[in-house]
Design a protein around this motif. Structure first.
Motif, PDB file in Angstrom:
ATOM      1  N   ALA A 124      45.648  20.699  33.789  1.00 55.43           N
ATOM      2  CA  ALA A 124      45.469  21.738  32.652  1.00 55.43           C
ATOM      3  C   ALA A 124      44.265  23.105  33.452  1.00 55.43           C
ATOM      4  N   LYS A 125      43.788  23.378  32.834  1.00 57.08           N
ATOM      5  CA  LYS A 125      42.493  24.820  33.423  1.00 57.08           C
ATOM      6  C   LYS A 125      42.584  25.103  32.359  1.00 57.08           C
ATOM      7  N   ASP A 126      41.829  26.054  31.720  1.00 54.84           N
ATOM      8  CA  ASP A 126      41.015  26.845  31.118  1.00 54.84           C
ATOM      9  C   ASP A 126      40.442  28.411  32.232  1.00 54.84           C
ATOM     10  N   LEU A 127      40.858  29.789  31.887  1.00 52.94           N
ATOM     11  CA  LEU A 127      40.807  30.798  32.301  1.00 52.94           C
ATOM     12  C   LEU A 127      40.475  31.786  31.381  1.00 52.94           C
ATOM     13  N   TYR A 128      39.279  32.937  32.040  1.00 54.73           N
ATOM     14  CA  TYR A 128      38.754  33.453  31.007  1.00 54.73           C
ATOM     15  C   TYR A 128      39.368  34.955  31.066  1.00 54.73           C
ATOM     16  N   VAL A 129      39.369  35.295  30.675  1.00 54.57           N
ATOM     17  CA  VAL A 129      40.367  37.228  30.889  1.00 54.57           C
ATOM     18  C   VAL A 129      39.450  38.154  30.126  1.00 54.57           C
ATOM     19  N   GLU A 130      38.521  38.903  30.800  1.00 60.03           N
ATOM     20  CA  GLU A 130      37.539  39.949  30.639  1.00 60.03           C
ATOM     21  C   GLU A 130      38.656  40.500  28.959  1.00 60.03           C
ATOM     22  N   PHE A 131      38.447  41.851  27.838  1.00 62.50           N
ATOM     23  CA  PHE A 131      38.636  42.606  27.574  1.00 62.50           C
ATOM     24  C   PHE A 131      38.679  43.698  28.478  1.00 62.50           C
ATOM     25  N   THR A 132      38.352  43.811  29.720  1.00 69.23           N
ATOM     26  CA  THR A 132      38.542  44.645  30.348  1.00 69.23           C
ATOM     27  C   THR A 132      39.550  45.153  31.567  1.00 69.23           C
ATOM     28  N   GLU A 133      40.580  43.148  31.880  1.00 68.72           N
ATOM     29  CA  GLU A 133      40.935  43.059  32.419  1.00 68.72           C
ATOM     30  C   GLU A 133      42.037  42.786  31.817  1.00 68.72           C
ATOM     31  N   LEU A 134      42.109  43.028  30.755  1.00 70.28           N
ATOM     32  CA  LEU A 134      43.667  43.511  29.250  1.00 70.28           C
ATOM     33  C   LEU A 134      43.726  45.182  29.212  1.00 70.28           C
ATOM     34  N   PHE A 135      42.134  45.483  29.443  1.00 74.40           N
ATOM     35  CA  PHE A 135      42.659  47.111  29.472  1.00 74.40           C
ATOM     36  C   PHE A 135      43.533  47.591  30.670  1.00 74.40           C
ATOM     37  N   GLN A 136      42.968  47.609  31.893  1.00 74.55           N
ATOM     38  CA  GLN A 136      44.183  47.071  32.883  1.00 74.55           C
ATOM     39  C   GLN A 136      45.474  46.737  32.448  1.00 74.55           C
ATOM     40  N   LEU A 137      45.643  45.531  32.377  1.00 75.63           N
ATOM     41  CA  LEU A 137      46.860  44.793  32.271  1.00 75.63           C
ATOM     42  C   LEU A 137      47.432  46.294  31.254  1.00 75.63           C
ATOM     43  N   PHE A 138      47.468  47.152  30.116  1.00 75.37           N
ATOM     44  CA  PHE A 138      47.792  47.329  28.727  1.00 75.37           C
ATOM     45  C   PHE A 138      48.431  48.843  30.257  1.00 75.37           C
ATOM     46  N   ASN A 139      47.133  49.141  31.031  1.00 72.69           N
ATOM     47  CA  ASN A 139      47.864  50.383  31.220  1.00 72.69           C
ATOM     48  C   ASN A 139      47.866  50.634  33.006  1.00 72.69           C
ATOM     49  N   GLN A 140      48.468  49.407  33.227  1.00 71.23           N
ATOM     50  CA  GLN A 140      49.133  48.853  34.449  1.00 71.23           C
ATOM     51  C   GLN A 140      47.874  49.357  36.028  1.00 71.23           C
ATOM     52  N   ASP A 141      47.147  48.854  35.708  1.00 71.33           N
ATOM     53  CA  ASP A 141      45.499  49.595  36.576  1.00 71.33           C
ATOM     54  C   ASP A 141      45.548  48.345  37.237  1.00 71.33           C
ATOM     55  N   ALA A 142      44.811  48.967  38.097  1.00 78.71           N
ATOM     56  CA  ALA A 142      43.960  48.389  39.270  1.00 78.71           C
ATOM     57  C   ALA A 142      43.819  45.878  38.415  1.00 78.71           C
ATOM     58  N   LEU A 143      43.762  45.137  38.661  1.00 81.12           N
ATOM     59  CA  LEU A 143      43.809  43.807  37.873  1.00 81.12           C
ATOM     60  C   LEU A 143      43.896  42.499  38.536  1.00 81.12           C
ATOM     61  N   ASP A 144      42.438  42.421  37.637  1.00 80.95           N
ATOM     62  CA  ASP A 144      41.382  40.765  38.697  1.00 80.95           C
ATOM     63  C   ASP A 144      43.105  39.480  38.867  1.00 80.95           C
ATOM     64  N   LYS A 145      42.055  38.682  39.257  1.00 83.38           N
ATOM     65  CA  LYS A 145      42.877  37.627  40.113  1.00 83.38           C
ATOM     66  C   LYS A 145      43.095  37.109  38.904  1.00 83.38           C
ATOM     67  N   SER A 146      42.043  36.907  37.554  1.00 83.33           N
ATOM     68  CA  SER A 146      42.180  36.196  36.831  1.00 83.33           C
ATOM     69  C   SER A 146      43.289  36.762  35.612  1.00 83.33           C
ATOM     70  N   ILE A 147      43.377  37.395  35.458  1.00 84.25           N
ATOM     71  CA  ILE A 147      44.778  38.308  34.739  1.00 84.25           C
ATOM     72  C   ILE A 147      46.177  37.593  35.199  1.00 84.25           C
ATOM     73  N   VAL A 148      46.331  38.276  36.613  1.00 84.94           N
ATOM     74  CA  VAL A 148      47.546  37.757  37.657  1.00 84.94           C
ATOM     75  C   VAL A 148      47.845  36.360  37.422  1.00 84.94           C
ATOM     76  N   ASN A 149      46.908  35.465  37.831  1.00 88.44           N
ATOM     77  CA  ASN A 149      46.929  33.935  37.605  1.00 88.44           C
ATOM     78  C   ASN A 149      47.720  33.713  36.107  1.00 88.44           C
ATOM     79  N   CYS A 150      47.246  33.832  35.086  1.00 89.72           N
ATOM     80  CA  CYS A 150      47.972  33.906  33.437  1.00 89.72           C
ATOM     81  C   CYS A 150      49.611  35.168  33.776  1.00 89.72           C
ATOM     82  N   TYR A 151      49.663  35.357  34.421  1.00 90.10           N
ATOM     83  CA  TYR A 151      50.686  36.392  34.610  1.00 90.10           C
ATOM     84  C   TYR A 151      51.495  35.600  34.575  1.00 90.10           C
ATOM     85  N   CYS A 152      51.105  35.017  35.796  1.00 91.99           N
ATOM     86  CA  CYS A 152      51.944  34.041  37.464  1.00 91.99           C
ATOM     87  C   CYS A 152      52.848  33.028  36.427  1.00 91.99           C
ATOM     88  N   LEU A 153      51.566  32.737  35.584  1.00 91.70           N
ATOM     89  CA  LEU A 153      52.033  31.205  34.678  1.00 91.70           C
ATOM     90  C   LEU A 153      53.130  31.576  34.534  1.00 91.70           C
TER      91      LEU A 153
END
Length: 92
Positions: free
Chosen positions: A63-92
């Motif tokens: 079990a693991k808790d990850l924090y995804v900042e809203f700025t990283e969600l913005f990057q995801l929505f706009n397909q911009d450079a992504l931070d490691k934490s958001i990529v980890n969530c996506y890969c899971l």
């Protein structure tokens, strides 16, 4: 010297503003639209700056808790450079 139009400039995250251009909100997939609506509600009613994601043991071997900042969600929505934490969530 070449001048840029405002629409040519990359959008930047602004708290409480839509994650995508207003005309693109209706084009989002169902889950992305729901996430966008959740973000808009939370941004207006709280001071939160991140989303906590709980990962189940069967997805990450423990079990693991990850924090995804809203700025990283913005990057995801706009397909911009992504931070490691958001990529980890996506890969899971």
């Amino acid at each position: 010297m070449e001048t840029f139009k405002e629409e040519d400039l990359a959008r930047k995250y602004a708290r409480g503003e839509p994650m995508v251009k207003p005309e693109e909100v209706k084009k989002l997939s169902t889950r992305m639209y729901e996430l966008h609506e959740w973000y808009m509600k939370i941004a207006k009613t709280t001071n939160r700056e991140s989303l906590m994601v709980k990962v189940k043991p069967e997805h990450y071997y423990h079990a693991k808790d990850l924090y995804v900042e809203f700025t990283e969600l913005f990057q995801l929505f706009n397909q911009d450079a992504l931070d490691k934490s958001i990529v980890n969530c996506y890969c899971l």
